[in-house]
Design a protein around this motif. Sequence first.
Motif, PDB file in Angstrom:
ATOM      1  N   LEU A 195       8.466   5.144   8.052  1.00  0.00           N
ATOM      2  CA  LEU A 195       8.709   5.763   6.754  1.00  0.00           C
ATOM      3  C   LEU A 195      10.150   6.248   6.682  1.00  0.00           C
ATOM      4  N   ILE A 196      10.714   6.225   5.496  1.00  0.00           N
ATOM      5  CA  ILE A 196      12.097   6.682   5.341  1.00  0.00           C
ATOM      6  C   ILE A 196      12.222   8.142   5.762  1.00  0.00           C
ATOM      7  N   GLY A 197      11.162   8.900   5.588  1.00  0.00           N
ATOM      8  CA  GLY A 197      11.194  10.305   5.999  1.00  0.00           C
ATOM      9  C   GLY A 197      11.121  10.501   7.502  1.00  0.00           C
ATOM     10  N   LEU A 221      -0.777   9.277  -1.408  1.00  0.00           N
ATOM     11  CA  LEU A 221       0.101   8.567  -2.335  1.00  0.00           C
ATOM     12  C   LEU A 221       0.905   7.502  -1.585  1.00  0.00           C
ATOM     13  N   GLN A 222       1.498   7.907  -0.444  1.00  0.00           N
ATOM     14  CA  GLN A 222       2.292   6.952   0.336  1.00  0.00           C
ATOM     15  C   GLN A 222       1.398   5.811   0.829  1.00  0.00           C
ATOM     16  N   ALA A 223       0.171   6.137   1.237  1.00  0.00           N
ATOM     17  CA  ALA A 223      -0.742   5.083   1.715  1.00  0.00           C
ATOM     18  C   ALA A 223      -1.011   4.078   0.589  1.00  0.00           C
ATOM     19  N   LEU A 272      19.911   0.642   0.658  1.00  0.00           N
ATOM     20  CA  LEU A 272      18.627   0.918  -0.016  1.00  0.00           C
ATOM     21  C   LEU A 272      18.613   0.075  -1.283  1.00  0.00           C
ATOM     22  N   ARG A 273      17.895  -1.027  -1.244  1.00  0.00           N
ATOM     23  CA  ARG A 273      17.859  -1.885  -2.431  1.00  0.00           C
ATOM     24  C   ARG A 273      16.453  -1.863  -3.024  1.00  0.00           C
ATOM     25  N   ASN A 274      16.363  -1.439  -4.292  1.00  0.00           N
ATOM     26  CA  ASN A 274      15.084  -1.423  -5.027  1.00  0.00           C
ATOM     27  C   ASN A 274      14.021  -0.587  -4.331  1.00  0.00           C
ATOM     28  N   LEU A 322      16.946   0.606   4.783  1.00  0.00           N
ATOM     29  CA  LEU A 322      15.781   1.476   4.577  1.00  0.00           C
ATOM     30  C   LEU A 322      14.870   0.878   3.506  1.00  0.00           C
ATOM     31  N   GLY A 323      13.574   0.782   3.793  1.00  0.00           N
ATOM     32  CA  GLY A 323      12.642   0.146   2.859  1.00  0.00           C
ATOM     33  C   GLY A 323      13.001  -1.320   2.721  1.00  0.00           C
ATOM     34  N   CYS A 324      13.109  -1.997   3.862  1.00  0.00           N
ATOM     35  CA  CYS A 324      13.735  -3.339   3.907  1.00  0.00           C
ATOM     36  C   CYS A 324      12.896  -4.424   3.267  1.00  0.00           C
ATOM     37  N   PHE A 348      13.911  -0.932   8.478  1.00  0.00           N
ATOM     38  CA  PHE A 348      12.654  -0.177   8.532  1.00  0.00           C
ATOM     39  C   PHE A 348      11.902  -0.298   7.214  1.00  0.00           C
ATOM     40  N   ASP A 349      10.579  -0.377   7.324  1.00  0.00           N
ATOM     41  CA  ASP A 349       9.741  -0.381   6.120  1.00  0.00           C
ATOM     42  C   ASP A 349       8.393   0.239   6.467  1.00  0.00           C
ATOM     43  N   ALA A 350       7.774   0.851   5.446  1.00  0.00           N
ATOM     44  CA  ALA A 350       6.470   1.482   5.639  1.00  0.00           C
ATOM     45  C   ALA A 350       5.368   0.459   5.867  1.00  0.00           C
ATOM     46  N   SER A 351       5.551  -0.749   5.353  1.00  0.00           N
ATOM     47  CA  SER A 351       4.468  -1.733   5.338  1.00  0.00           C
ATOM     48  C   SER A 351       4.559  -2.703   6.518  1.00  0.00           C
TER      49      SER A 351
HETATM   50  C1  LIG Z   1      10.586  -3.182  -4.173  1.00  0.00           C
HETATM   51  S1  LIG Z   1      10.399  -3.331  -2.443  1.00  0.00           S
HETATM   52  C2  LIG Z   1      12.106  -3.596  -1.991  1.00  0.00           C
HETATM   53  C3  LIG Z   1      12.225  -4.279  -0.660  1.00  0.00           C
HETATM   54  C4  LIG Z   1      13.655  -4.664  -0.249  1.00  0.00           C
HETATM   55  N1  LIG Z   1      14.505  -3.501  -0.044  1.00  0.00           N
HETATM   56  C5  LIG Z   1      14.289  -5.611  -1.227  1.00  0.00           C
HETATM   57  O1  LIG Z   1      15.384  -5.312  -1.723  1.00  0.00           O
HETATM   58  O2  LIG Z   1      13.716  -6.689  -1.494  1.00  0.00           O
HETATM   59  C6  LIG Z   1      10.141  -1.639  -1.922  1.00  0.00           C
HETATM   60  C7  LIG Z   1       9.844  -1.498  -0.433  1.00  0.00           C
HETATM   61  O3  LIG Z   1       9.869  -0.107  -0.095  1.00  0.00           O
HETATM   62  C8  LIG Z   1       8.887   0.106   0.910  1.00  0.00           C
HETATM   63  N2  LIG Z   1       8.563   1.537   0.935  1.00  0.00           N
HETATM   64  C9  LIG Z   1       7.930   2.257  -0.014  1.00  0.00           C
HETATM   65  N3  LIG Z   1       7.872   3.550   0.345  1.00  0.00           N
HETATM   66  C10 LIG Z   1       8.481   3.643   1.558  1.00  0.00           C
HETATM   67  C11 LIG Z   1       8.749   4.719   2.457  1.00  0.00           C
HETATM   68  N4  LIG Z   1       8.425   5.971   2.148  1.00  0.00           N
HETATM   69  N5  LIG Z   1       9.371   4.450   3.615  1.00  0.00           N
HETATM   70  C12 LIG Z   1       9.729   3.172   3.931  1.00  0.00           C
HETATM   71  N6  LIG Z   1       9.520   2.115   3.125  1.00  0.00           N
HETATM   72  C13 LIG Z   1       8.913   2.351   1.936  1.00  0.00           C
HETATM   73  C14 LIG Z   1       7.742  -0.784   0.500  1.00  0.00           C
HETATM   74  O4  LIG Z   1       6.845  -1.036   1.553  1.00  0.00           O
HETATM   75  C15 LIG Z   1       8.483  -2.025   0.004  1.00  0.00           C
HETATM   76  O5  LIG Z   1       8.644  -2.967   1.030  1.00  0.00           O
END
Ligand SMILES: C[S@@+](CC[C@H](N)C(=O)[O-])C[C@H]1O[C@@H](n2cnc3c(N)ncnc32)[C@H](O)[C@@H]1O
Length: 218
Positions: A101-103, A6-8, A117-119, A53-55, A74-77
């Motif tokens: 990963l956030i985890g 799922l995360q992938a 943590l935005r969006n 987180l999830g930048c 940090f971001d997963a991608s």
């Molecule tokens: C909607 S985007 C928001 C990006 C940014 N925070 C912003 O405000 O524009 C969601 C981001 O969360 C990242 N993401 C999703 N699952 C994640 C995880 N488990 N750990 C880290 N990043 C994750 C995605 O790769 C994506 O870049």
Amino acid sequence: MRSEDLQAAVTAHWSARAPLFDGVASHVAQRDRWRDVLEAAFQAQAPREVVDLGCGTGACAIIAASLGHHVRAFDASPSMIEAARAAARAPGLNVEFKVALIGDIPAADASADIVTLRNVLWTLEEPMAALRTAHRLLRPGGRVVVSDGLWSVAPHYRATYAPEIAARLPLHDGLTQIRAERMLAEAGFPVAQGWQHLFPASPYPGDVPVFVLSAVKP
Ligand SMILES: C[S@@+](CC[C@H](N)C(=O)[O-])C[C@H]1O[C@@H](n2cnc3c(N)ncnc32)[C@H](O)[C@@H]1O
């Protein structure tokens, strides 16, 4: 589907969007407004240690660095991190971007004054775990800043996840301020303060109800 798969799939979705993400992003179209709102939410009178987180392409990270804070993001991608590095390089900002990963964030407990943590909550399988990570990373007295929206009111603006992926994300339809406040309280942030009133109107197309909350770790 296993959580790893799922995360992938979630990560692949964002990697595919990374090159075009900033072209449609609210934080680019309304950069000055986001800067004012986040600056207010940070409540910081001096440079602070910020973790994003999830930048993504660095929305919060770049604003925080432009305000003079030291930022780790940090971001997963990997593609998002690459785009974020380029976006920070252009104005000459120094941000430590890492794929994680956030985890599994490679940062010490209590090493941050502010965690953003935005969006991100809406696109996680375990959004509560992300708020607990923010709690772990913050020093006592530190502040989490969470922003998200009720994306289901603007269907054209939502992610195009496959149905089997969307069904595994408990906040896929988005979330309200009240729900976010409850989640923050459960994660150890008892009192939250809203800042979205500083926007003259919703910063997202479709008039999406949005919140920007900050809450202190006691
Ligand atoms: C909607 S985007 C928001 C990006 C940014 N925070 C912003 O405000 O524009 C969601 C981001 O969360 C990242 N993401 C999703 N699952 C994640 C995880 N488990 N750990 C880290 N990043 C994750 C995605 O790769 C994506 O870049």
